[in-house]
Structure formats: C-alpha cells, structure tokens
Motif scaffolding. Sequence first.
Motif, mmCIF file in Angstrom:
data_model
loop_
_atom_site.group_PDB
_atom_site.id
_atom_site.type_symbol
_atom_site.label_atom_id
_atom_site.label_comp_id
_atom_site.label_asym_id
_atom_site.label_seq_id
_atom_site.Cartn_x
_atom_site.Cartn_y
_atom_site.Cartn_z
ATOM 1 N N VAL A 257 0.846 -1.211 0.000
ATOM 2 C CA VAL A 257 0.000 0.000 0.000
ATOM 3 C C VAL A 257 0.870 1.245 0.000
ATOM 4 O O VAL A 257 0.613 2.211 -0.728
ATOM 5 N N SER A 258 1.916 1.246 0.818
ATOM 6 C CA SER A 258 2.791 2.409 0.905
ATOM 7 C C SER A 258 3.482 2.689 -0.422
ATOM 8 O O SER A 258 3.692 3.862 -0.791
ATOM 9 N N ARG A 259 3.825 1.636 -1.152
ATOM 10 C CA ARG A 259 4.454 1.835 -2.465
ATOM 11 C C ARG A 259 3.513 2.537 -3.438
ATOM 12 O O ARG A 259 3.963 3.230 -4.346
ATOM 13 N N LEU A 260 2.224 2.344 -3.261
ATOM 14 C CA LEU A 260 1.256 3.049 -4.112
ATOM 15 C C LEU A 260 1.347 4.558 -3.927
ATOM 16 O O LEU A 260 0.993 5.328 -4.817
ATOM 17 N N PHE A 261 1.838 4.976 -2.763
ATOM 18 C CA PHE A 261 1.967 6.408 -2.470
ATOM 19 C C PHE A 261 3.413 6.892 -2.607
ATOM 20 O O PHE A 261 3.750 8.000 -2.177
ATOM 21 N N GLY A 262 4.266 6.041 -3.172
ATOM 22 C CA GLY A 262 5.648 6.450 -3.422
ATOM 23 C C GLY A 262 6.539 6.438 -2.203
ATOM 24 O O GLY A 262 7.593 7.078 -2.191
ATOM 25 N N ILE A 263 6.143 5.688 -1.151
ATOM 26 C CA ILE A 263 6.915 5.645 0.091
ATOM 27 C C ILE A 263 7.316 4.198 0.376
ATOM 28 O O ILE A 263 6.481 3.301 0.335
ATOM 29 N N GLU A 264 8.589 3.996 0.674
ATOM 30 C CA GLU A 264 9.113 2.672 0.978
ATOM 31 C C GLU A 264 9.229 2.484 2.491
ATOM 32 O O GLU A 264 9.882 3.276 3.166
#
Length: 478
Positions: A257-264
């Motif tokens: 989910v976080s990758r969908l927002f550009g955050i690892e």
Amino acid sequence: MLFNSLTFALFLPVVFIFYWSVNKKSLKIQNILLLGSSYFFYSCWDWRFLFLLIFSTLLDFFSGIQIEKAKSQYQKKFWFWLSIIVNLGFLGIFKYFNFFAESLKDLISIFGFQVNIWSLQVILPIGISFYTFHGLSYVIDIYKNRIKAEKNFIDYALFVSYFPLLVAGPIERATHLLPQIKKKRNFNYEQAVDGLRQILWGLFKKIVIADNCAIQANLIFNNSTEYSGSTLAIGAIFFAFQIYGDFSGYSDIALGVSRLFGIELLQNFSFPYFSRDIAEFWRRWHISLSSWFKDYLYIPLGGSKGGRWGQVRNTFAVFLVSGFWHGANWTFIIWGLLNAIYFLPLLLLNKNRSHIEIVALESKLPSIKEFVMMVTTFTFTVLAWIFFRAKNVKHALQFISGIFSKSFFSLPTERPTYLILLILLFIVIEWLGRRNKYALEKLEFQYNTFFRWSMYMIIIVFVFIFGAREQEFIYFQF
C-alpha cells in the motif's frame, strides 16, 4: 478498518486518486491528505482513542523541539524523561496495569492473604505498542544527537500515524521515513505495480493461509485435552503458519500500500521459516522490532562489549522485554525466555552470525545438513509458539506434555487435506522467491506472461473463495 475488508477496498482507491490528483499542487497538501486519511482510518476502529494518538504525537513533537533547543543538560533531560515516562505510562496503564495487579494479588495469596485488587475495565488502544515505539525512537535519537527535531507538525504527525503501518507496524525510524515524507513524490508505475503485487501476496498469506490455519489451530488449542499427541503437534504447526501468514501478510500489505503512495517502508519479514538457527530466525522475523530492541535496549545496556556475561545478560533482557512487549501474560514472557535459551548456545560458541545469507543462495535445493537445520529450528520455534498461543502457562504445559505422549505416534484426527496442500503450495512459492524481498517480487522477470498472469488469477480466485470472512490480524491485540 481491516486491510482484508470491503471498506478498505473502497477506502484505498479513493485516497490513492485524491493523493495523486494533488501531486502537482503541493507536497504539503499531499501530506495533509495522508494524515487526514490516517486519522480517519484509525478512528474507524474507535474514534475516542484518536485523541490519545494525537496527544502522544503532540507530546513527542514538542518534547523533541525542547530537547534540541535546551540550554542546559537539566532542561534536556527534563523533556526527554517527560516524553519517555508519559509514553511508557500510557502503555503501562492500558496494556500492563491489570497484569501487574493480578500478579500482585497472586503473590500476596501465596502468604495466605486474600485481597481485592482494583482492575481497569478498558480495551487496549489498537496500535499503541507500535506508535509509542515510533515516538520513543524519535525522542531518543534527538536526545542522542543523531537527528534534528522536526519543526513541521504535519510531517511529524504523518510519520507517527501513517495508516499503512499505524496499527501493526513495521516500526519505522524517523531517519528512514521522515526524509521520504518531506521529499516530493512522483508517481512511479513500476513501483505501484510492485506494490499491488505485494498486496496480493499479503492477502493470500492472510486470507488463504492464516485464516484457514486459524480455524484448525483454534479448534485444537481450545479442545486440547480431547486430542492425541500427533493432533496437538499438527495444531501447533497450524498456528505457526497462522501467525506467520497473518503478521507477515499484514506487513506485505502495508509495504505494498505504501508503495502506491511512493513511500518505501522497512522490510519486516525475510522468509524466517527457512532459517538454519534461531539467531537467523530473529534476523528474519519481525525485523523492525528486533532491530529496535537491538539499537535502543541491547546496545545501550552494553551490547557485546561487556564480556561474555554481559552479552548473556543483555540477550536475555532483550528477549524477555520482547516477550513482555507482545502481551501482559506470563506466557509471552516464557516465550521470550525460551527464545533466549535457544539463542544462548549460539552466543557462547560465537555462531550467532553464522548464517547471514538466505539458505541455498546459489542452488535450487538445500543440502541435507541445511534441511535438517531448518527442520530443527522450525521445531523449536513451533514449541515456543505454543506458549504464545496458549491461554495460560498451565494450558501450554499441558499441551506440550500431550504432544510428548505415546499418542504422538498415532494418526492425527484433524488433518484437512485441502489445508495441508495449501500450506505445501505456500512453502513452494516462498522457497522459489526466497532470494527476494517477498515471494512474488521477481515474478515478472522470471516467468513468461502466460504463466505469470495465470498465477495472479489463481491467487485472486483463492482470495475470493476464502475471503468471505473478515478476520482481524493477530497483532492488532499487541
């Protein structure tokens, strides 16, 4: 709001669309949107405890600034200890007050006195162990001059309450997450696709593996006196796969989910059941918590510098505190103690770092020695998990004594074929993907399009078939 619920399936696309629609306008608006979404996500569980989360956030944000600008060591220590004591105080009241009260009552009763102990009739705020550790690490890092205090409250509040990790981790560090929050993020198609792939694998772990194992594990643990040793053993194995599928499934969904927002986010699991010893297991299980205790407890106690006795003492301290962190019950403390005992021979023989790389890195199958080591490590881990799952210490001991009885050599009465086949399929997929961050990460590059999409569709079908029930994640209770 559960990751495996219809509500979340509606919530996520809405937030995703609004989030990237304001991308070109302002990073601040993006962060405000994520923060508002995180507070909404949390309040869907119980809006009253949202105020506790906000208070804790304000306390640590303000304390961090005061620690940095303090003109004397006294002022610096005052704000540091204020934050530590209040945070641990809230955690202690909500999570441990009744445990200590009942333990005191039991201790007094040993001497023949009967007393009425007042207990709190409150529910445990979801995620409190996780967001409290976010705040603690942040304040400690400022106090130790490792980082500068964050002056933007929106950015700091988002670091603490970012919804993918809010209720069950991974436990993030300000040094890793805050720079990503403060940096402009542009949509990355490959990153988003990878995120969706990891979400799908996380849902498979949770819905197909964990929830089905839970049915059998609950049946056997709740009626343990009625089953043979072989059935109890298979029940313990079902629980081992339940807790792994449940918790690592949550982590996979959170990271995806976080990758969908550009955050690892930090990786939290790395195929722990393929470990060859218990030290390797703890480098691969709940990585963010293990590393947190290493940096903020083990090393401050002296780490490996205090001689052999100091190493043993510090190791036992970490495992016991880790057990207590998981829950206010003697079963969790004994679980931590068992893992410390498992770890001790490796520490004394200087073999606790013998296996850094994943097993069979350069080959398709493990050697006979590696296979035996994995089975042995898994067996000891399963025995410890019995204390983690049991109602109390007496139940755990009865369960274990039931396993080591003559009936162990009988055929298990509870052995659902479909579930055993699912677990075997799961193990095969995990084994094939063990060199990656998660099992399906390199699927796009290793197999042709037809096979890849066939596998996606099979996983999706399984998720829908078994997804009728919305089961909470185990670590919500911690």
